[in-house]
Motif scaffolding. Structure first.
Motif, PDB file in Angstrom:
ATOM      1  N   GLY A  49       1.631   1.318  -1.201  1.00 45.06           N
ATOM      2  CA  GLY A  49       0.916   2.331  -0.014  1.00 45.06           C
ATOM      3  C   GLY A  49      -0.330   2.739  -0.152  1.00 45.06           C
ATOM      4  O   GLY A  49      -1.302   1.762  -0.474  1.00 45.06           O
ATOM      5  N   SER A  51      -3.201   5.467  -1.884  1.00 42.70           N
ATOM      6  CA  SER A  51      -3.215   6.620  -2.927  1.00 42.70           C
ATOM      7  C   SER A  51      -4.869   6.737  -2.980  1.00 42.70           C
ATOM      8  O   SER A  51      -5.684   5.805  -3.077  1.00 42.70           O
ATOM      9  CB  SER A  51      -2.610   6.256  -4.081  1.00 42.70           C
ATOM     10  OG  SER A  51      -1.416   6.181  -4.000  1.00 42.70           O
ATOM     11  N   SER A  58       2.141   1.498  -7.129  1.00 45.83           N
ATOM     12  CA  SER A  58       2.343   2.437  -8.061  1.00 45.83           C
ATOM     13  C   SER A  58       3.629   2.199  -8.646  1.00 45.83           C
ATOM     14  O   SER A  58       4.918   1.636  -8.209  1.00 45.83           O
ATOM     15  CB  SER A  58       2.494   3.864  -7.264  1.00 45.83           C
ATOM     16  OG  SER A  58       1.346   3.876  -6.612  1.00 45.83           O
ATOM     17  N   ASN A 162      -2.182  12.268  -2.143  1.00 46.79           N
ATOM     18  CA  ASN A 162      -1.251  11.322  -2.605  1.00 46.79           C
ATOM     19  C   ASN A 162       0.004  11.484  -1.646  1.00 46.79           C
ATOM     20  O   ASN A 162       0.497  12.439  -2.027  1.00 46.79           O
ATOM     21  CB  ASN A 162      -1.323  11.126  -3.918  1.00 46.79           C
ATOM     22  CG  ASN A 162      -0.614   9.768  -4.371  1.00 46.79           C
ATOM     23  OD1 ASN A 162      -0.624   8.702  -3.878  1.00 46.79           O
ATOM     24  ND2 ASN A 162       0.387  10.092  -5.223  1.00 46.79           N
ATOM     25  N   THR A 164       3.539   9.030  -1.552  1.00 46.31           N
ATOM     26  CA  THR A 164       4.039   7.747  -2.035  1.00 46.31           C
ATOM     27  C   THR A 164       5.711   7.953  -1.794  1.00 46.31           C
ATOM     28  O   THR A 164       6.185   8.593  -2.488  1.00 46.31           O
ATOM     29  CB  THR A 164       3.709   7.355  -3.507  1.00 46.31           C
ATOM     30  OG1 THR A 164       2.235   7.510  -3.482  1.00 46.31           O
ATOM     31  CG2 THR A 164       3.947   5.921  -3.675  1.00 46.31           C
TER      32      THR A 164
END
Length: 170
Positions: A49, A51, A58, A162, A164
């Protein structure tokens, strides 16, 4: 600035009552609730994604650590900045049977944490009044994924940096 510092101090002292989502406010954070959510989080999770405004991959790993006295999360974000990989790593320690913990990461930060637990969410306020402060929510979704949302407190309020969506990797 003075108002921000007063507000920040108030938020840290009353964090479990003011800054947490309604679902977390309604839950009673007990050692049993903490153990139940940590059991659901246990294992390795992966995500792709954005960040810190950059494309990212991640990894998040949850497990018991140090003679089962702590629940630990190892968090890594690999971000693509101008065709180069920039890596951020963080480790969170959540004291078993307590709302207390701490966070350390590769930016050199070391933050105390105050955490609230519900059936499907862990909400954390990290940092100290007058310094860097933030909050993080880890929410187990109905599809089995975990959504992680992080905010930082700035002069004009909370800014999300962030968000996610993790899928189990095991």
């Amino acid at each position: 600035m003075r108002m921000r510092l007063l507000l920040a101090g108030f938020l840290i002292t009353t964090s479990s009552f003011i800054t947490l989502p309604a679902a977390a406010e309604e839950a009673i954070s007990t050692p049993a609730t903490q153990s139940a959510i940590m059991e659901k989080f246990a294992g390795t999770w992966k995500a792709e994604g954005t960040s810190f405004g950059l494309p990212s991959k991640s990894t998040m790993i949850w497990f018991k650590d140090l003679a089962d006295k702590f629940y630990r999360v190892k968090y890594q974000i690999d971000m693509d900045r101008e065709s180069k990989t920039v890596t951020f790593r963080g480790h969170g320690y959540y004291t078993h049977g307590s709302k207390d913990g701490f966070w350390a990461d590769t930016s050199g930060d070391l933050h105390p944490m105050v955490t609230s637990y519900s059936d499907n969410m862990l909400s954390t306020i990290w940092g100290k009044a007058g310094g860097k402060q933030g909050r993080s929510n880890y929410t187990l979704k109905s599809d089995g994924s975990i959504e992680v949302v992080d905010w930082i407190l700035q002069e004009n309020g909370w800014r999300e940096f962030n968000r996610t969506q993790f899928q189990r990797a095991e």
